[in-house]
Design a protein around this motif. Structure first.
Motif, mmCIF file in Angstrom:
data_model
loop_
_atom_site.group_PDB
_atom_site.id
_atom_site.type_symbol
_atom_site.label_atom_id
_atom_site.label_comp_id
_atom_site.label_asym_id
_atom_site.label_seq_id
_atom_site.Cartn_x
_atom_site.Cartn_y
_atom_site.Cartn_z
ATOM 1 N N GLY A 9 45.663 64.220 56.928
ATOM 2 C CA GLY A 9 45.971 63.989 55.520
ATOM 3 C C GLY A 9 45.759 62.547 55.095
ATOM 4 N N ARG B 92 54.397 58.803 55.211
ATOM 5 C CA ARG B 92 55.014 60.126 55.069
ATOM 6 C C ARG B 92 56.536 60.015 54.977
ATOM 7 N N TYR C 229 58.912 61.252 51.971
ATOM 8 C CA TYR C 229 60.069 62.112 52.216
ATOM 9 C C TYR C 229 61.313 61.505 51.575
ATOM 10 N N ASP D 136 60.770 70.342 58.635
ATOM 11 C CA ASP D 136 59.802 71.244 58.004
ATOM 12 C C ASP D 136 59.388 70.787 56.604
ATOM 13 N N SER D 137 59.685 69.547 56.256
ATOM 14 C CA SER D 137 59.317 69.018 54.948
ATOM 15 C C SER D 137 57.801 68.959 54.796
ATOM 16 N N PRO D 138 57.294 69.261 53.594
ATOM 17 C CA PRO D 138 55.856 69.124 53.346
ATOM 18 C C PRO D 138 55.342 67.703 53.595
ATOM 19 N N TYR E 90 55.694 66.009 56.139
ATOM 20 C CA TYR E 90 55.275 65.893 57.537
ATOM 21 C C TYR E 90 54.259 66.959 57.931
ATOM 22 N N GLU E 91 53.683 67.646 56.951
ATOM 23 C CA GLU E 91 52.711 68.704 57.228
ATOM 24 C C GLU E 91 51.526 68.158 58.027
ATOM 25 N N GLY E 92 51.130 68.915 59.049
ATOM 26 C CA GLY E 92 49.988 68.536 59.870
ATOM 27 C C GLY E 92 50.329 67.672 61.064
ATOM 28 N N LYS F 102 55.123 68.597 65.701
ATOM 29 C CA LYS F 102 56.585 68.630 65.593
ATOM 30 C C LYS F 102 57.184 68.656 66.984
#
Length: 92
Positions: A13, A20, A24, A74-76, A78-80, A83
Motif C-alpha cells: 500500500g 499506518r 489508525y 483487524d483495522s483497515p 493495517y491491511e496487507g 499479523k
C-alpha cells in the motif's frame, strides 16, 4: 526484509508502519484530531509551570487518548501487513 526495515520502509500500500499507526490513531482515538509536535510542546510547557508544581511520578500520554483504547489488529489501517499469530486460548 527485516522487521526494522519493514517498520521504516514502505510496505504493502506504499505506507510505512508508522504512517499506518498515525492513520489508525486519527481514525480511532477518542479525540479524532491529528497529533502535532506542538501538542507535545504545549504539554511540556504546562508541566514546567507552577500550575503543575504538585504533580510528580506520573506518565503523561500525548496521543489523543489512544493509549486508553488499545489497537484493533483487524483495522483497515493495517491491511496487507503480516499479523502476529493468535495466542493459545484466545478467540479466533
Amino acid at each position: 526484509k527485516s522487521r526494522a526495515a519493514s517498520a521504516i520502509g514502505a510496505g504493502p500500500g506504499g505506507k510505512t508502519f508508522i504512517e499506518r499507526a498515525i492513520d489508525y490513531s486519527t481514525n480511532n482515538a477518542p479525540l479524532t484530531l491529528p497529533l502535532y509536535a506542538e501538542n507535545v510542546g504545549t504539554t511540556a510547557l504546562c508541566l514546567s509551570t507552577d500550575l503543575m508544581a504538585g504533580v510528580t511520578g506520573m506518565t503523561m500520554y500525548v496521543d489523543m487518548g489512544l493509549h486508553a483504547m488499545g489497537t484493533a489488529i483487524d483495522s483497515p489501517a493495517y491491511e496487507g501487513l503480516d499479523k502476529p499469530p493468535m495466542t493459545p486460548g484466545s478467540a479466533n
